[in-house]
Design a protein around this motif. Structure first.
Motif, PDB file in Angstrom:
ATOM      1  N   ALA A  66     -12.742-138.723   8.529  1.00  0.00           N
ATOM      2  CA  ALA A  66     -11.389-139.210   8.809  1.00  0.00           C
ATOM      3  C   ALA A  66     -11.397-139.939  10.142  1.00  0.00           C
ATOM      4  CB  ALA A  66     -10.402-138.048   8.856  1.00  0.00           C
ATOM      5  N   ALA A  67     -10.745-141.097  10.173  1.00  0.00           N
ATOM      6  CA  ALA A  67     -10.660-141.866  11.412  1.00  0.00           C
ATOM      7  C   ALA A  67      -9.471-142.816  11.336  1.00  0.00           C
ATOM      8  CB  ALA A  67     -11.944-142.660  11.659  1.00  0.00           C
ATOM      9  N   PRO A  68      -8.714-142.944  12.428  1.00  0.00           N
ATOM     10  CA  PRO A  68      -7.564-143.857  12.425  1.00  0.00           C
ATOM     11  C   PRO A  68      -8.010-145.303  12.269  1.00  0.00           C
ATOM     12  CG  PRO A  68      -7.484-142.341  14.301  1.00  0.00           C
ATOM     13  CD  PRO A  68      -8.853-142.240  13.715  1.00  0.00           C
ATOM     14  N   THR A  69      -7.190-146.092  11.627  1.00  0.00           N
ATOM     15  CA  THR A  69      -7.434-147.525  11.519  1.00  0.00           C
ATOM     16  C   THR A  69      -6.100-148.249  11.654  1.00  0.00           C
ATOM     17  OG1 THR A  69      -8.452-149.274  10.166  1.00  0.00           O
ATOM     18  CG2 THR A  69      -7.212-147.594   9.006  1.00  0.00           C
ATOM     19  N   HIS A 110       0.264-155.579   2.273  1.00  0.00           N
ATOM     20  CA  HIS A 110       0.232-154.151   2.580  1.00  0.00           C
ATOM     21  C   HIS A 110      -1.157-153.572   2.315  1.00  0.00           C
ATOM     22  CE1 HIS A 110       1.529-149.924   2.678  1.00  0.00           C
ATOM     23  NE2 HIS A 110       2.631-150.363   3.268  1.00  0.00           N
ATOM     24  N   TYR A 111      -1.536-152.580   3.124  1.00  0.00           N
ATOM     25  CA  TYR A 111      -2.868-151.997   2.972  1.00  0.00           C
ATOM     26  C   TYR A 111      -3.049-151.298   1.618  1.00  0.00           C
ATOM     27  CZ  TYR A 111      -0.942-147.357   4.128  1.00  0.00           C
ATOM     28  OH  TYR A 111      -0.221-146.191   4.132  1.00  0.00           O
ATOM     29  N   LEU A 112      -1.949-150.827   1.013  1.00  0.00           N
ATOM     30  CA  LEU A 112      -2.062-150.176  -0.292  1.00  0.00           C
ATOM     31  C   LEU A 112      -2.538-151.151  -1.362  1.00  0.00           C
ATOM     32  CD1 LEU A 112       1.041-147.809  -0.552  1.00  0.00           C
ATOM     33  CD2 LEU A 112      -1.340-147.197  -0.092  1.00  0.00           C
ATOM     34  N   TYR A 113      -2.119-152.403  -1.235  1.00  0.00           N
ATOM     35  CA  TYR A 113      -2.554-153.421  -2.195  1.00  0.00           C
ATOM     36  C   TYR A 113      -4.064-153.611  -2.088  1.00  0.00           C
ATOM     37  CZ  TYR A 113      -3.020-157.861  -4.665  1.00  0.00           C
ATOM     38  OH  TYR A 113      -3.415-158.850  -5.545  1.00  0.00           O
ATOM     39  N   ALA A 114      -4.564-153.689  -0.863  1.00  0.00           N
ATOM     40  CA  ALA A 114      -5.998-153.872  -0.661  1.00  0.00           C
ATOM     41  C   ALA A 114      -6.784-152.692  -1.222  1.00  0.00           C
ATOM     42  CB  ALA A 114      -6.294-154.047   0.826  1.00  0.00           C
ATOM     43  N   ALA A 146      -9.203-156.343   4.995  1.00  0.00           N
ATOM     44  CA  ALA A 146      -8.593-155.022   5.169  1.00  0.00           C
ATOM     45  C   ALA A 146      -9.585-153.914   4.859  1.00  0.00           C
ATOM     46  CB  ALA A 146      -7.361-154.896   4.275  1.00  0.00           C
ATOM     47  N   ILE A 147     -10.332-154.058   3.773  1.00  0.00           N
ATOM     48  CA  ILE A 147     -11.295-153.024   3.381  1.00  0.00           C
ATOM     49  C   ILE A 147     -12.437-152.922   4.392  1.00  0.00           C
ATOM     50  CG2 ILE A 147     -12.942-152.305   1.616  1.00  0.00           C
ATOM     51  CD1 ILE A 147      -9.939-151.971   0.902  1.00  0.00           C
ATOM     52  N   CYS A 148     -12.907-154.071   4.873  1.00  0.00           N
ATOM     53  CA  CYS A 148     -13.977-154.064   5.881  1.00  0.00           C
ATOM     54  C   CYS A 148     -13.524-153.357   7.161  1.00  0.00           C
ATOM     55  CB  CYS A 148     -14.423-155.489   6.197  1.00  0.00           C
ATOM     56  SG  CYS A 148     -15.406-156.261   4.897  1.00  0.00           S
ATOM     57  N   ARG A 149     -12.290-153.595   7.557  1.00  0.00           N
ATOM     58  CA  ARG A 149     -11.744-152.963   8.764  1.00  0.00           C
ATOM     59  C   ARG A 149     -11.653-151.449   8.574  1.00  0.00           C
ATOM     60  NH1 ARG A 149      -8.214-154.353  13.033  1.00  0.00           N
ATOM     61  NH2 ARG A 149      -8.027-152.489  14.344  1.00  0.00           N
ATOM     62  N   ALA A 152     -15.199-149.876   8.303  1.00  0.00           N
ATOM     63  CA  ALA A 152     -15.875-149.958   9.603  1.00  0.00           C
ATOM     64  C   ALA A 152     -15.335-148.893  10.562  1.00  0.00           C
ATOM     65  CB  ALA A 152     -15.692-151.353  10.204  1.00  0.00           C
ATOM     66  N   ASP A 153     -14.030-148.707  10.568  1.00  0.00           N
ATOM     67  CA  ASP A 153     -13.436-147.682  11.435  1.00  0.00           C
ATOM     68  C   ASP A 153     -13.847-146.281  10.997  1.00  0.00           C
ATOM     69  OD1 ASP A 153     -12.173-149.519  13.064  1.00  0.00           O
ATOM     70  OD2 ASP A 153     -10.283-149.482  11.963  1.00  0.00           O
ATOM     71  N   LEU A 154     -14.075-146.108   9.694  1.00  0.00           N
ATOM     72  CA  LEU A 154     -14.535-144.813   9.185  1.00  0.00           C
ATOM     73  C   LEU A 154     -16.038-144.623   9.413  1.00  0.00           C
ATOM     74  CD1 LEU A 154     -12.573-144.706   5.809  1.00  0.00           C
ATOM     75  CD2 LEU A 154     -12.359-143.023   7.645  1.00  0.00           C
ATOM     76  N   GLY A 155     -16.734-145.714   9.649  1.00  0.00           N
ATOM     77  CA  GLY A 155     -18.178-145.638   9.859  1.00  0.00           C
ATOM     78  C   GLY A 155     -18.948-145.390   8.570  1.00  0.00           C
ATOM     79  N   ILE A 156     -18.435-145.926   7.441  1.00  0.00           N
ATOM     80  CA  ILE A 156     -19.098-145.743   6.151  1.00  0.00           C
ATOM     81  C   ILE A 156     -19.257-147.098   5.471  1.00  0.00           C
ATOM     82  CG2 ILE A 156     -18.164-143.416   5.819  1.00  0.00           C
ATOM     83  CD1 ILE A 156     -16.079-144.651   3.930  1.00  0.00           C
ATOM     84  N   SER A 157     -20.037-147.122   4.404  1.00  0.00           N
ATOM     85  CA  SER A 157     -20.168-148.350   3.618  1.00  0.00           C
ATOM     86  C   SER A 157     -19.128-148.331   2.508  1.00  0.00           C
ATOM     87  CB  SER A 157     -21.567-148.461   3.017  1.00  0.00           C
ATOM     88  OG  SER A 157     -21.752-147.465   2.022  1.00  0.00           O
ATOM     89  N   ARG A 158     -18.843-149.484   1.980  1.00  0.00           N
ATOM     90  CA  ARG A 158     -17.871-149.586   0.895  1.00  0.00           C
ATOM     91  C   ARG A 158     -18.311-148.776  -0.320  1.00  0.00           C
ATOM     92  NH1 ARG A 158     -14.833-155.055  -1.021  1.00  0.00           N
ATOM     93  NH2 ARG A 158     -13.960-154.304  -2.979  1.00  0.00           N
ATOM     94  N   GLY A 159     -19.622-148.659  -0.510  1.00  0.00           N
ATOM     95  CA  GLY A 159     -20.154-147.922  -1.653  1.00  0.00           C
ATOM     96  C   GLY A 159     -19.852-146.429  -1.625  1.00  0.00           C
TER      97      GLY A 159
END
Length: 254
Positions: A66-69, A110-114, A146-149, A152-159
């Motif tokens: 968990a990490a704020p973005t 909106h981030y929910l759309y992304a 949006a997804i990259c941000r 990246a803030d979570l420190g994980i890959s999209r996969g």
């Protein structure tokens, strides 16, 4: 049984329930009283800071990140269960309904759309495609950004993420009333949901009602001293004033 949502670890569901219940209840009350606030205009926003902080502090021992973005001027707290691949975030039921009423172009911002486009693209559209506009290259770029941000803030890959789940809650009079975990599509329709209300803790507030910041502030204010003209106006109304005039104060002091 949920069709589009993987089974959630009950411990994680309980943490959501307990953290949200605390934030809307004793958490905000403690915050108000510790600061001696006489108005509570900022409660709706401060509840989220309390909720996010409590969630982060309660997740130790679970296989989650968990990490704020930041999304504009607002910070959300995505939580990823690394075992199930579900990315969770929270929202009030009322706010979700308001966002759902926006036109498609505003929804796309909106981030929910992304999150829905990226991780829930296999979910059906319950009412069909309501809008004729197609996703443009610019729309795709906004989603990717949006997804990259967020990742990246979570420190994980999209996969690491395979599904997005929205935790919706409703509270009333400082009590958490309902809680559910939902899978939404890009039209902001709830395609699947699991009721988490059974995890809401039965709580009794530990904040004493007598500790009222407004009453405390009032007790510190000096008794008012009425001027002669004010006393005359009150006397004409048949009210006996309890305060002495400025002249009487001076006479007694001398």
């Amino acid at each position: 049984m949920a069709k589009y949502l993987p089974e959630t670890d009950e411990n994680l569901a309980k943490i959501f329930a307990e953290s949200i219940s605390y934030a809307v209840g004793d958490g905000i009350e403690e915050d108000v009283q510790s600061k001696g606030l006489v108005t509570r205009n900022g409660d709706p926003s401060r509840i989220w800071d309390i909720l996010h902080t409590n969630l982060v502090n309660s997740l130790h021992g679970l296989s989650v990140i968990a990490a704020p973005t930041k999304r504009g001027g607002w910070a959300i707290l995505p939580i990823v269960d690394l075992e199930s691949g579900v990315l969770y975030c929270c929202m009030r039921e009322t706010n979700f309904k308001l966002v759902g009423k926006r036109d498609l172009e505003k929804k796309k911002q909106h981030y929910l759309y992304a999150l829905a486009e990226a991780f829930n693209c296999d979910l059906p559209l319950l009412q069909g495609r309501l809008f004729s506009s197609k996703e443009t290259k610019q729309d795709k770029a906004i989603v990717e950004s949006a997804i990259c941000r967020i990742t990246a803030d979570l420190g994980i890959s999209r996969g690491n993420v395979r599904r997005h789940a929205l935790v919706l809650f409703h509270s009333n009079d400082s009590q958490l009333v309902s809680l559910r975990c939902c899978a939404i599509n890009s039209q902001f329709e709830i395609v699947d949901d699991v009721d988490w209300s059974k995890f809401i803790p039965v709580t009794v507030s530990i904040i004493p009602e007598t500790s009222n910041a407004v009453e405390k502030s009032k007790s510190k204010l000096p008794d008012p001293i009425l001027k002669d003209k004010s006393i005359e106006r009150i006397a004409k109304r048949g009210i006996v004033p309890q305060q002495r005039s400025i002249k009487e104060e001076k006479i007694n002091q001398d």
